[in-house]
Design a protein around this motif. Sequence first.
Motif, PDB file in Angstrom:
ATOM      1  N   GLU A  52       0.827  -1.199   0.000  1.00  0.00           N
ATOM      2  CA  GLU A  52       0.000   0.000   0.000  1.00  0.00           C
ATOM      3  C   GLU A  52       0.862   1.250   0.000  1.00  0.00           C
ATOM      4  OE1 GLU A  52      -2.651  -0.462   3.310  1.00  0.00           O
ATOM      5  OE2 GLU A  52      -3.927  -1.881   2.241  1.00  0.00           O
ATOM      6  N   LEU A  53       1.922   1.200  -0.805  1.00  0.00           N
ATOM      7  CA  LEU A  53       2.799   2.352  -1.011  1.00  0.00           C
ATOM      8  C   LEU A  53       2.646   2.816  -2.443  1.00  0.00           C
ATOM      9  CD1 LEU A  53       5.127   4.321  -0.331  1.00  0.00           C
ATOM     10  CD2 LEU A  53       6.714   2.487  -1.021  1.00  0.00           C
ATOM     11  N   ALA A  54       2.382   4.096  -2.626  1.00  0.00           N
ATOM     12  CA  ALA A  54       2.278   4.694  -3.961  1.00  0.00           C
ATOM     13  C   ALA A  54       3.495   5.585  -4.192  1.00  0.00           C
ATOM     14  CB  ALA A  54       0.994   5.507  -4.083  1.00  0.00           C
ATOM     15  N   ILE A  55       4.216   5.324  -5.278  1.00  0.00           N
ATOM     16  CA  ILE A  55       5.391   6.122  -5.618  1.00  0.00           C
ATOM     17  C   ILE A  55       4.952   7.279  -6.509  1.00  0.00           C
ATOM     18  CG2 ILE A  55       7.671   6.142  -6.693  1.00  0.00           C
ATOM     19  CD1 ILE A  55       7.571   4.409  -4.226  1.00  0.00           C
ATOM     20  N   VAL A  56       5.093   8.506  -6.011  1.00  0.00           N
ATOM     21  CA  VAL A  56       4.680   9.702  -6.747  1.00  0.00           C
ATOM     22  C   VAL A  56       5.791  10.128  -7.705  1.00  0.00           C
ATOM     23  CG1 VAL A  56       4.010  12.131  -6.562  1.00  0.00           C
ATOM     24  CG2 VAL A  56       3.223  10.477  -4.839  1.00  0.00           C
ATOM     25  N   VAL A  57       5.440  10.285  -8.971  1.00  0.00           N
ATOM     26  CA  VAL A  57       6.386  10.802  -9.965  1.00  0.00           C
ATOM     27  C   VAL A  57       6.014  12.258 -10.227  1.00  0.00           C
ATOM     28  CG1 VAL A  57       7.362  10.536 -12.264  1.00  0.00           C
ATOM     29  CG2 VAL A  57       6.591   8.516 -10.998  1.00  0.00           C
ATOM     30  N   PRO A  58       6.884  13.218  -9.880  1.00  0.00           N
ATOM     31  CA  PRO A  58       6.556  14.643 -10.024  1.00  0.00           C
ATOM     32  C   PRO A  58       6.142  14.998 -11.448  1.00  0.00           C
ATOM     33  CG  PRO A  58       8.538  14.385  -8.714  1.00  0.00           C
ATOM     34  CD  PRO A  58       8.216  13.026  -9.254  1.00  0.00           C
ATOM     35  N   ALA A  59       5.073  15.780 -11.564  1.00  0.00           N
ATOM     36  CA  ALA A  59       4.532  16.183 -12.863  1.00  0.00           C
ATOM     37  C   ALA A  59       4.877  17.638 -13.143  1.00  0.00           C
ATOM     38  CB  ALA A  59       3.015  15.981 -12.892  1.00  0.00           C
ATOM     39  N   LEU A  60       5.487  17.874 -14.295  1.00  0.00           N
ATOM     40  CA  LEU A  60       5.883  19.212 -14.719  1.00  0.00           C
ATOM     41  C   LEU A  60       5.173  19.556 -16.020  1.00  0.00           C
ATOM     42  CD1 LEU A  60       9.671  18.701 -14.015  1.00  0.00           C
ATOM     43  CD2 LEU A  60       8.044  19.881 -12.544  1.00  0.00           C
ATOM     44  N   SER A  61       5.332  20.789 -16.457  1.00  0.00           N
ATOM     45  CA  SER A  61       4.680  21.229 -17.685  1.00  0.00           C
ATOM     46  C   SER A  61       5.524  22.288 -18.373  1.00  0.00           C
ATOM     47  CB  SER A  61       3.288  21.795 -17.374  1.00  0.00           C
ATOM     48  OG  SER A  61       2.635  22.233 -18.546  1.00  0.00           O
ATOM     49  N   GLN A  94      17.919  22.608 -17.088  1.00  0.00           N
ATOM     50  CA  GLN A  94      18.198  23.733 -17.972  1.00  0.00           C
ATOM     51  C   GLN A  94      16.924  24.522 -18.251  1.00  0.00           C
ATOM     52  OE1 GLN A  94      21.275  24.715 -19.148  1.00  0.00           O
ATOM     53  NE2 GLN A  94      20.150  26.523 -19.887  1.00  0.00           N
ATOM     54  N   LYS A  95      15.821  23.819 -18.440  1.00  0.00           N
ATOM     55  CA  LYS A  95      14.556  24.491 -18.704  1.00  0.00           C
ATOM     56  C   LYS A  95      14.011  25.180 -17.459  1.00  0.00           C
ATOM     57  CE  LYS A  95      13.189  21.728 -22.678  1.00  0.00           C
ATOM     58  NZ  LYS A  95      13.415  22.879 -23.591  1.00  0.00           N
ATOM     59  N   VAL A  96      14.269  24.606 -16.285  1.00  0.00           N
ATOM     60  CA  VAL A  96      13.892  25.283 -15.044  1.00  0.00           C
ATOM     61  C   VAL A  96      14.672  26.584 -14.918  1.00  0.00           C
ATOM     62  CG1 VAL A  96      13.994  25.166 -12.528  1.00  0.00           C
ATOM     63  CG2 VAL A  96      13.204  23.184 -13.831  1.00  0.00           C
ATOM     64  N   HIS A  97      15.967  26.523 -15.236  1.00  0.00           N
ATOM     65  CA  HIS A  97      16.822  27.714 -15.167  1.00  0.00           C
ATOM     66  C   HIS A  97      16.351  28.792 -16.143  1.00  0.00           C
ATOM     67  CE1 HIS A  97      20.458  30.111 -14.615  1.00  0.00           C
ATOM     68  NE2 HIS A  97      20.566  30.168 -15.935  1.00  0.00           N
ATOM     69  N   ASN A  98      15.877  28.355 -17.322  1.00  0.00           N
ATOM     70  CA  ASN A  98      15.410  29.307 -18.339  1.00  0.00           C
ATOM     71  C   ASN A  98      13.942  29.690 -18.176  1.00  0.00           C
ATOM     72  OD1 ASN A  98      17.959  29.157 -19.502  1.00  0.00           O
ATOM     73  ND2 ASN A  98      17.353  27.609 -21.005  1.00  0.00           N
ATOM     74  N   LYS A  99      13.330  29.201 -17.103  1.00  0.00           N
ATOM     75  CA  LYS A  99      11.919  29.480 -16.810  1.00  0.00           C
ATOM     76  C   LYS A  99      11.004  29.033 -17.956  1.00  0.00           C
ATOM     77  CE  LYS A  99      13.011  33.328 -13.722  1.00  0.00           C
ATOM     78  NZ  LYS A  99      12.781  34.766 -13.401  1.00  0.00           N
ATOM     79  N   VAL A 147       9.662  25.880 -17.784  1.00  0.00           N
ATOM     80  CA  VAL A 147       8.891  24.781 -17.231  1.00  0.00           C
ATOM     81  C   VAL A 147       8.372  25.154 -15.856  1.00  0.00           C
ATOM     82  CG1 VAL A 147      10.874  23.648 -16.141  1.00  0.00           C
ATOM     83  CG2 VAL A 147       8.909  22.277 -16.853  1.00  0.00           C
ATOM     84  N   THR A 148       7.267  24.566 -15.461  1.00  0.00           N
ATOM     85  CA  THR A 148       6.689  24.814 -14.150  1.00  0.00           C
ATOM     86  C   THR A 148       6.026  23.542 -13.655  1.00  0.00           C
ATOM     87  OG1 THR A 148       5.139  26.217 -12.916  1.00  0.00           O
ATOM     88  CG2 THR A 148       4.506  25.583 -15.142  1.00  0.00           C
ATOM     89  N   MET A 149       5.555  23.551 -12.406  1.00  0.00           N
ATOM     90  CA  MET A 149       4.780  22.409 -11.929  1.00  0.00           C
ATOM     91  C   MET A 149       3.516  22.290 -12.771  1.00  0.00           C
ATOM     92  SD  MET A 149       2.865  23.764  -8.461  1.00  0.00           S
ATOM     93  CE  MET A 149       1.573  22.530  -8.551  1.00  0.00           C
ATOM     94  N   PHE A 150       2.976  21.095 -12.878  1.00  0.00           N
ATOM     95  CA  PHE A 150       1.815  20.904 -13.734  1.00  0.00           C
ATOM     96  C   PHE A 150       0.585  21.601 -13.177  1.00  0.00           C
ATOM     97  CE2 PHE A 150      -2.042  18.326 -14.612  1.00  0.00           C
ATOM     98  CZ  PHE A 150      -2.186  18.715 -15.936  1.00  0.00           C
ATOM     99  N   ASP A 151      -0.099  22.298 -14.062  1.00  0.00           N
ATOM    100  CA  ASP A 151      -1.394  22.912 -13.809  1.00  0.00           C
ATOM    101  C   ASP A 151      -1.359  23.881 -12.626  1.00  0.00           C
ATOM    102  OD1 ASP A 151      -3.983  23.592 -14.140  1.00  0.00           O
ATOM    103  OD2 ASP A 151      -4.845  21.637 -13.632  1.00  0.00           O
ATOM    104  N   VAL A 152      -0.691  24.996 -12.855  1.00  0.00           N
ATOM    105  CA  VAL A 152      -0.618  26.017 -11.800  1.00  0.00           C
ATOM    106  C   VAL A 152      -1.994  26.602 -11.513  1.00  0.00           C
ATOM    107  CG1 VAL A 152       1.782  26.618 -12.237  1.00  0.00           C
ATOM    108  CG2 VAL A 152      -0.023  27.732 -13.566  1.00  0.00           C
ATOM    109  N   HIS A 185      -1.382  19.142  -7.236  1.00  0.00           N
ATOM    110  CA  HIS A 185      -0.042  18.559  -7.245  1.00  0.00           C
ATOM    111  C   HIS A 185       0.933  19.234  -6.269  1.00  0.00           C
ATOM    112  CE1 HIS A 185      -0.552  15.916 -10.820  1.00  0.00           C
ATOM    113  NE2 HIS A 185      -1.494  16.803 -11.114  1.00  0.00           N
ATOM    114  N   ASP A 186       0.505  20.272  -5.601  1.00  0.00           N
ATOM    115  CA  ASP A 186       1.418  21.033  -4.740  1.00  0.00           C
ATOM    116  C   ASP A 186       2.006  20.200  -3.607  1.00  0.00           C
ATOM    117  OD1 ASP A 186       2.561  23.670  -3.917  1.00  0.00           O
ATOM    118  OD2 ASP A 186       1.353  23.274  -2.123  1.00  0.00           O
ATOM    119  N   SER A 187       1.271  19.210  -3.112  1.00  0.00           N
ATOM    120  CA  SER A 187       1.763  18.385  -1.999  1.00  0.00           C
ATOM    121  C   SER A 187       3.033  17.617  -2.360  1.00  0.00           C
ATOM    122  CB  SER A 187       0.676  17.395  -1.558  1.00  0.00           C
ATOM    123  OG  SER A 187      -0.461  18.063  -1.064  1.00  0.00           O
TER     124      SER A 187
END
Length: 461
Positions: free
Chosen positions: A231-240, A272-277, A279-284, A290-292
Amino acid sequence: MVELLRRRKRYSADISFRFPIRMSSSLDEDKKRKVDCVFLSRRIVILVTLVASTLVFRRLFAIPDTILGNPVARLLAVTSSNNQSSTDSDSQFQQITPSSPQCHKQPLEVDNIDYTLCLQSSEDRLWMMKYHCERWHNFISLVVHTNRSSDDIHKELVEMGCIHHRMKVNTHPIEPNSEGDYPINHMRNIAIAAATTTHVFNLDMDFWTDINLYRTLQSSKVRKALVESNELAIVVPALSIYRDNQCRKSDSFICNDRHAKRMPTDRESIMQKVHNKEVTMFDVTNAEGHDSTGYRKWFKHNLKVATFDEYQYGALSLRPLDCLTSNRYEPYVVFRKCESTPPFQESFTGYGKNKLTWIMHLRHLGWTFSVLDDGFITHFPHRPSASRKEWNNTPEVLKKRRDGVRGKVKIRPSELQDSDREQLNWMDFKRGKIDKLFVVFKDWLEDSVEDNHKVPLCDGE
């Protein structure tokens, strides 16, 4: 000459056994019974031989039972066994998945853990499979909403470059007048039922994994954690990534190709894309969803790994979530395929709350969540789907705007004047129907499923 006569005699006897209708009608009843018995015995021998050969073939090539058996019957088991999967036979919601293994009877070994990527898609996004096959280096279970045959789809995928034996393709027919009512959860359940690995990663077609995700999941740290708990769920961070300025209103081939080239593939490209702004977290616009996951912690971890030698920095990061910032959390997770794992509730169709309700169910059962900081998925930018347009369709009275802190904002249903409220029939709209169904689901969850929450809301939330 004598030997030749013997052969002809035996040949005539064989012909008479194969074609008993040609035998002389003067045979008595006993002789006919003997012929029938011999004929039946030969069929039994052939049948036993075929079964034995199948078992040997399966053992030699490790072919799963679901492939050799009737896959359609197994895939649809989730739907056909609704009455058996709930404590309330009249309920439209299900607690368990009878078609999945009983994991408490099958202890896991680290070396036995493997993963299937489970996808569902409309036909207009099938072209994305080329990239999924390039990035995910293992089995893929795909369900397509189409009236084409699964063999036809499979052939097209092979032409894209997908490996034949890694693909499991099923289709869901398009019902007349069903535009905007995409059967997303039913298709998810079919894709999961078709998987033959211990664990699955449920994903939507417009989310692409990084090229190293499968290898990261195969790390000893992740597999040991999964062995310790079913009963462990592995969360894969979602970006956009952001849409190209020239493609904000187009999903043309040129725009899709331009966006595909911008999709990050590994840690170096995403940082690199984070540095260049770019990409962001999915669905701001729906940060609660997804903030948790804790994107600041994800970024700090990957920044350290990218700054220093990856092998000198330390072990892979699997970060437990001790609390959630919202009850609306709905990440994409890797999980074990078990009978005790609830299916996606198929009453939820189209856009809205289809995955949220599943995560709520897991939390209610006592599941825990850990974030895989060394992996990520990226949302492909595209125009709203037919289901999303149906969800966005709102009554005219709710399109009015009022003055807010940050300018004009939409009026909420609770802020309507009495005259406007009398004109509003919220149940004529998809959003209203889903909202009502969501309330029914929450009541069912509270009444029918024992509350074993282990991950509370964070203080102050």
